[in-house]
Design an enzyme around this catalytic site. Structure first.
Site: not given
Length: 263
Positions: A72, A133-135, A109
């Protein structure tokens, strides 16, 4: 579904890609609306992503690209133009071919996740939220939670550089409402979210400890397959309300339809 020489193409890129649910949701939508199109999964190894996207862009009857883990952030950089949401989060999960042939990136998202939460009765407005989660997905979810009025947001990720960059982008729009840490910070959290890939495999460790959460806190996962992750099983066994990953995609369907002009 009849596929012919006039069928328009959409792909979903991931590594792995076996877990994606979007073809099972979008293809019936195409059929129900009489749209001559098909969405297929494409296994895109990370090292080959740029070459694969370049080749797909050259396919004249390809109208859209959906993006899942771990692509992403990279996908945002492969677009010609980016939405405000993509600029804030640095990640994209959908690319659309424009009339001039350029590619426009958007990220649904976060808005899809929040829409699913609200629909299930877990509105994040004025609530304390902890996010693992910092993706790509986590960044989008963080921005959407703050935009939806979350009072405080704690984000954890072992990649401290990624965390700092995300906090800087979020603080530009929602100053002082986000804290970051390498380890999970779930103290006082009313909603706790796993936005990491942990849970895709049975042997994965837990992203955070459900036995350390406040009683009654909502535990949400964005992993869609398996539906019942170890995290959600253990949280439910402890009496926590749980929120499944499928809700995030369900919450995005109308946005995808509008974005791609599917009627």
């Amino acid at each position: 579904m009849d596929i012919s020489g006039t069928t328009r193409l959409y792909v979903v890129l991931g590594d792995p890609v076996a877990q994606v649910r979007s073809p099972g949701l979008l293809n019936p939508l195409f059929a129900a609306r009489g749209v001559d199109a098909v969405l297929v999964p494409v296994h895109a190894p990370e090292a080959d992503l740029a070459a694969i996207v370049a080749g797909l862009k050259a396919v004249a009857n390809l109208d859209g690209i959906f993006v899942t883990v771990p692509h992403k952030f990279a996908a945002a950089g492969l677009a010609d133009r980016r939405s405000p949401a993509v600029e804030i989060t640095g990640s994209a999960n959908a690319l659309r071919r424009e009339a001039d042939g350029r590619w426009y990136a958007e990220n649904f998202d976060g808005t899809g996740f929040v829409a699913g939460l609200v629909e299930a009765g877990h509105d994040p407005k004025a609530r304390v939220v902890s996010l693992a989660g910092a993706g790509g997905a986590g960044s989008a979810i963080a921005a959407a939670l703050l935009a939806a009025g979350a009072d405080r947001l704690a984000v954890c990720d072992p990649d401290t550089g990624k965390l700092a960059a995300l906090k800087a982008r979020l603080d530009t729009h929602w100053a002082g409402r986000t804290s970051v840490s390498a380890e999970p910070d779930t103290a006082g959290a009313e909603i706790v979210v796993n936005a990491t890939p942990l849970g895709l495999r049975p042997e994965d460790p837990l992203p955070f400890r459900p036995d350390r959460l406040a009683p009654g806190s909502v535990v949400a996962d964005i992993v869609m397959k398996p539906r019942e992750t170890r995290l959600l099983r253990e949280a439910a066994a402890l009496g926590h309300p749980v929120h499944y990953g499928s809700h995030m995609l369900d919450g995005q369907l109308d946005s995808y339809r509008e974005f791609f002009g599917l009627g």
